[in-house]
Each structure stands twice: as C-alpha cells, then as structure tokens.
Scaffold this motif. Structure first.
Motif, mmCIF file in Angstrom:
data_model
loop_
_atom_site.group_PDB
_atom_site.id
_atom_site.type_symbol
_atom_site.label_atom_id
_atom_site.label_comp_id
_atom_site.label_asym_id
_atom_site.label_seq_id
_atom_site.Cartn_x
_atom_site.Cartn_y
_atom_site.Cartn_z
ATOM 1 N N HIS A 54 2.254 45.325 -12.662
ATOM 2 C CA HIS A 54 3.146 44.216 -13.015
ATOM 3 C C HIS A 54 3.486 43.486 -11.718
ATOM 4 C CE1 HIS A 54 3.273 45.889 -16.993
ATOM 5 N NE2 HIS A 54 3.666 47.060 -16.516
ATOM 6 N N VAL A 57 6.758 41.459 -10.569
ATOM 7 C CA VAL A 57 8.073 42.023 -10.873
ATOM 8 C C VAL A 57 9.062 41.972 -9.705
ATOM 9 C CG1 VAL A 57 7.775 44.503 -10.343
ATOM 10 C CG2 VAL A 57 9.035 43.799 -12.383
ATOM 11 N N ALA A 63 7.304 39.574 -14.875
ATOM 12 C CA ALA A 63 6.691 40.798 -14.342
ATOM 13 C C ALA A 63 5.169 40.664 -14.364
ATOM 14 C CB ALA A 63 7.132 42.000 -15.161
ATOM 15 N N SER A 64 4.646 40.062 -15.436
ATOM 16 C CA SER A 64 3.219 39.807 -15.662
ATOM 17 C C SER A 64 2.428 41.080 -15.967
ATOM 18 C CB SER A 64 2.581 39.066 -14.492
ATOM 19 O OG SER A 64 2.254 39.957 -13.452
ATOM 20 N N ARG A 102 2.291 40.786 -25.385
ATOM 21 C CA ARG A 102 3.618 40.925 -24.793
ATOM 22 C C ARG A 102 4.655 41.185 -25.887
ATOM 23 N NH1 ARG A 102 6.396 35.863 -21.786
ATOM 24 N NH2 ARG A 102 8.568 36.502 -21.924
ATOM 25 N N ARG A 105 10.390 39.312 -25.392
ATOM 26 C CA ARG A 105 10.399 37.869 -25.191
ATOM 27 C C ARG A 105 11.776 37.339 -25.586
ATOM 28 N NH1 ARG A 105 6.012 34.410 -24.705
ATOM 29 N NH2 ARG A 105 4.566 35.988 -25.467
ATOM 30 N N LEU A 106 12.498 36.844 -24.611
ATOM 31 C CA LEU A 106 13.807 36.259 -24.894
ATOM 32 C C LEU A 106 13.624 34.921 -25.588
ATOM 33 C CD1 LEU A 106 15.515 36.983 -21.467
ATOM 34 C CD2 LEU A 106 16.019 38.129 -23.627
ATOM 35 N N PHE A 112 15.083 34.113 -17.494
ATOM 36 C CA PHE A 112 15.334 35.448 -16.963
ATOM 37 C C PHE A 112 14.431 35.643 -15.763
ATOM 38 C CE2 PHE A 112 14.218 39.873 -16.416
ATOM 39 C CZ PHE A 112 15.473 40.460 -16.355
ATOM 40 N N HIS A 114 12.857 38.556 -13.109
ATOM 41 C CA HIS A 114 12.738 39.923 -12.615
ATOM 42 C C HIS A 114 13.093 39.996 -11.139
ATOM 43 C CE1 HIS A 114 10.721 41.039 -16.392
ATOM 44 N NE2 HIS A 114 11.177 42.241 -16.086
ATOM 45 N N LYS A 124 16.732 49.234 -11.075
ATOM 46 C CA LYS A 124 15.576 50.015 -11.525
ATOM 47 C C LYS A 124 15.132 49.495 -12.889
ATOM 48 C CE LYS A 124 15.681 53.519 -8.426
ATOM 49 N NZ LYS A 124 15.965 52.471 -7.420
ATOM 50 N N CYS A 125 13.836 49.600 -13.142
ATOM 51 C CA CYS A 125 13.308 49.168 -14.435
ATOM 52 C C CYS A 125 14.059 49.858 -15.580
ATOM 53 C CB CYS A 125 11.832 49.495 -14.557
ATOM 54 S SG CYS A 125 10.853 49.090 -13.114
ATOM 55 N N CYS A 128 17.035 48.659 -17.754
ATOM 56 C CA CYS A 128 16.858 47.755 -18.891
ATOM 57 C C CYS A 128 15.764 48.215 -19.849
ATOM 58 C CB CYS A 128 16.543 46.339 -18.421
ATOM 59 S SG CYS A 128 17.805 45.635 -17.358
ATOM 60 N N HIS A 129 14.671 48.764 -19.305
ATOM 61 C CA HIS A 129 13.541 49.186 -20.137
ATOM 62 C C HIS A 129 13.602 50.681 -20.423
ATOM 63 C CE1 HIS A 129 11.395 45.374 -19.887
ATOM 64 N NE2 HIS A 129 11.642 45.344 -18.589
ATOM 65 N N ILE A 144 13.961 45.810 -25.305
ATOM 66 C CA ILE A 144 15.171 45.065 -24.948
ATOM 67 C C ILE A 144 15.526 44.129 -26.095
ATOM 68 C CG2 ILE A 144 16.147 43.362 -23.363
ATOM 69 C CD1 ILE A 144 14.358 44.536 -21.221
#
Lengths: 169, 273
Positions: A54, A57, A63-64, A102, A105-106, A112, A114, A124-125, A128-129, A144
């Motif tokens: 990613h 990020v 993050a991709s 993906r 997606r907000l 947003f 990263h 840290k990831c 949220c994840h 999320i």
C-alpha cells in the motif's frame, strides 16, 4: 442390494469432497471478486510492511493497491507451496493486470488522508482497520463504517482540525 | 500601526455608492486615481499573528481577456457545462466569469468569488453551510446546503450559482476531478479558491517536512495556473514577503464595490492606459 461399483463411486466422491474441503482450508478463497486469493497473514513479515503493497499510505491520501510488478519482485520464482501461488505468474503469462476490488470508500464529498493520520499523527493501521496480520482470506466487507461523528469525536479529543473544509470537498 | 491590505479603507467607504457591479467596476478601475494614489503610500504589513489570509491579485494590464481561467476553473472544479436549455434561461455556472467591460476600462473583467473578509453571504445562511475558514476562504459545504439561495441575494458580486438541474457532463464521469465533489441539483455552489489544492499543498509540505514557499503558491489555483500572461497571482496576503502582498500594495490596487464594506481578498490592479 447396491452394486459394488456404485459403492466405489460413492467412496471416491466422499474422499474427493473431503480433499476439496481440506484444499479450501489450505488456500482460502475469501472475497471471490478479487483477482487472486492472497493471504495478508502469510505476507506481512518483518521485512514486508504494509507500505510495500500500500505504497501511498505514508505520503499520500490514498493507501493504494499493489500492481502485478510489485508482486513479481518475489514471485518471479515460486514462493511456498500454496496452490494459488503459481497464479501470480499466470497473470503475467496472460498479460493480464491485477484489478483489486476496493471495499472501504467514504462518501464522495469527503476527503480523507492516510498521510495525515499515518505520518503526521503517527497512527497505527489497527486504530482504524481490522488487524490484517491475522487475516488469512481476502476480506469481503469494509472494516470502517465511519459516520461524521466518529471522525469528529477523535479530532476533537486529539485537537485535530474541525474545519468542515478539512474533511469535505 | 502599519496598514495591511485587509484593513478597512476609510477612503473606500466614502466613495459614492454606485448603482451596479459594472458601474462599480468602472469606478474602481478608472475613477479612483486619487484614492489609489493615497493608498500607495500605505505600506504593506502582516495582519496580527501568523494567520494566513489567502487572496488573489488580478492585473488588468496583463490580462489578455483570453478566458483561459474560466475554462481551467470549470475543468478543475467539475462545473458542468450549461446545456442549451440552461444557457437560454441564463443559468450557466461560472465560478470565474467575465463581467462586461466597465466604462473607462478597455474590456471585460475576470471575476471569481471575492472571498470577503466580511462576507454578507455567510451572515444570511440559515444552516451554516457557508462560513469563513480560519484562513479566510468563504467556504460552502454542498452537503449542508438546503438551496434557499439567500446567499445569492446577499452577495453583492453575484458570485454564487444555484444548480437548477442535475449536472450533466459530456462523456464519462470518470473524467471528473476526484478532488472536487460534484454538486447535485438544488444546492448553491461557488469558487473555493481551489481549496483542495491548498489543502494538498499544505499537507504535502508537512509530510515532506519542506517549507511551503510563496513560489509554490503563486500559481496554485487553476485560474492562476492557466493564465498565459501571469495576470493572476495567489498567495498569503498576511505574509508581507509574498508576491500577492507586494502586488496588493501597488498604487494600482483597487477592490470591487468597496462601499459595500465587504473587504474583498481579490484585488485588482487597474489598467494604466
């Protein structure tokens, strides 16, 4: 009663179905919309950080997702013994690309970043994840479900921006 | 105390009220030489603290009236082109537009939102969809807007637009700029000074631990970036070192409708001819 040949067929079928289940346990499918079943658990190691795949990020908003070229850094030669592993090279042979689906997606009017959280706020990831180190199958659901109030609550507590235009576009 | 470009200009307020915007532009551009000469003696200074004041300076001597800024703005901000129907009803949307030539000025004047220090539109919004950010941008949150259009009536510069119909773009929506949300039918929209670019530049500078220089800012908004004659300059008016602040201190600097007391942060340099 039943023909001996029939019994053998049944037996073969039963054995095959068990083998199938074992196979399923060994190479999990997860989200079948993904081009390849890839296990995060097997890939995340000391030398293989999230940012290897990613890449945005730490420095970008997104993050991709990794490209096939990123995978080929290692998979030029066979890695491990999982049945799905040769598939990586099969994609190259077919001249096909990896188009990951993906999940998170907000809303389209929300910005947003990263980089702002991972780099500027050193988060840290897992804050949220879900913990991807424990994830063996491609997740099928987003992890999320952010309401504006969730973002704002943390921003308020950490004295981050509450300006509407920080998050809206 | 030093005078900043954003201070109330007492002389401005004494100018007689002009009937309309075009007339005002005429006055501002041509008729106020004396006031402007006086203004030139006022040094530029930072306003109190380090608070940024984003603003634009538009040099009408340099402006070739090519309309490039209008097109660039539209592309950048996903402003849907008006169909023939909307055009016939005089309802096209242009965050950056040209107003008819003002008397005494040679031709049309490019005019975006003035990002007033005292924006009348903000005061009338019943739902808080429009407000002034800490850095002086008059923002509009499309999601919050209920489409009452009070702000359109309040804006003395007519820089706000209502979406009378669902936007339609030629071709594929995937060609839209993902950094700017398209506005649905029923909401008011306006220039944001390309806030999404400012936000990205500020973030980039912090992530890379590089200072955000005036050089990177000068052509940041799409209108300024696209201008072939470099007539449009963007930057922090509160930073005395910035190009905008330097230009805003020019004896040619004028503001539109000063008598409205709005204190625009879009400043024109009137023609010398």
């Amino acid at each position: 009663m039943s023909h001996p040949r029939g019994r053998i067929v049944l037996l073969v079928a039963v054995v095959a179905s068990f083998a199938g289940m074992a196979g399923a346990r060994r190479s999990p499918a997860g989200d079948t919309r993904q081009p390849l079943p890839m296990s995060h658990k097997r890939h995340i190691t000391k030398d293989m950080k999230c940012r290897a795949c990613h890449q945005g990020v730490e420095g970008e908003a997104m993050a991709s997702f990794p490209t096939l070229a990123d995978c080929m850094d290692c998979h030029k030669t066979p890695q491990g013994k999982e049945p799905a592993e040769p598939e990586v090279r099969a994609f190259v042979a077919r001249g096909q690309d990896l188009t990951w689906v993906r999940l998170n997606r907000l809303a389209g009017h929300v910005y947003f970043s990263h980089a702002a959280h991972v780099t500027l706020a050193s988060m840290k990831c897992e804050e949220c994840h879900r913990d991807m180190k424990a994830v063996d199958q491609a997740p099928t659901e987003p992890d999320i479900h952010a309401q504006m109030s969730d973002c704002v609550a943390c921003h308020r507590s950490k004295h981050a921006s509450l300006d509407c235009l920080a998050c809206h576009k | 105390m030093k005078r900043g470009p954003l201070d109330d200009d007492v002389r401005d307020s004494r100018r007689k009220l002009l009937a309309g915007l075009a007339a005002s532009a005429a006055g501002a551009l041509a008729g106020c030489t004396r006031a402007m000469a006086a203004q030139s003696t006022a040094p530029v200074a930072a306003t109190s603290g380090s608070r940024r004041r984003w603003g634009l300076v538009i040099d009408l001597d340099r402006c070739a009236r090519c309309g490039g800024c209008v097109v660039a703005c539209q592309q950048e901000n996903n402003v849907a082109p008006a169909g023939s129907d909307a055009a016939a009803r005089m309802r096209p949307i242009h965050w950056m537009d040209f107003l008819p030539a003002a008397p005494g000025s040679s031709s049309a004047t490019p005019i975006p939102c003035m990002h007033c220090e005292d924006p009348p539109c903000v005061k009338v919004c019943p739902v808080g969809a429009t407000y002034k950010t800490e850095e002086g941008i008059t923002a509009q949150i499309w999601e919050r807007c209920i489409g009452c259009r009070y702000c359109m009536v309040a804006c003395p510069y007519a820089r706000r637009y209502f979406n009378w119909s669902e936007p339609r773009w030629p071709g594929d929506v995937s060609s839209l700029n993902p950094d700017v949300a398209p506005r649905p039918r029923g909401v008011v929209e306006k220039c944001t000074l390309c806030h999404h670019r400012i936000r990205a530049a500020l973030e980039r500078a912090r992530v890379d631990e590089e200072p955000l220089t005036d050089e990177t800012l000068r052509r940041l908004p799409a209108c300024a970036q696209s201008c072939p004659t470099l007539a449009i300059t963007f930057g922090d008016l509160a930073d005395p070192e910035s190009e905008v602040a330097r230009l805003a201190a020019s004896p040619r600097a004028v503001r539109l409708l000063p008598e409205a007391g709005t204190r625009p942060k879009v400043i024109y340099l009137r023609e010398t001819k």
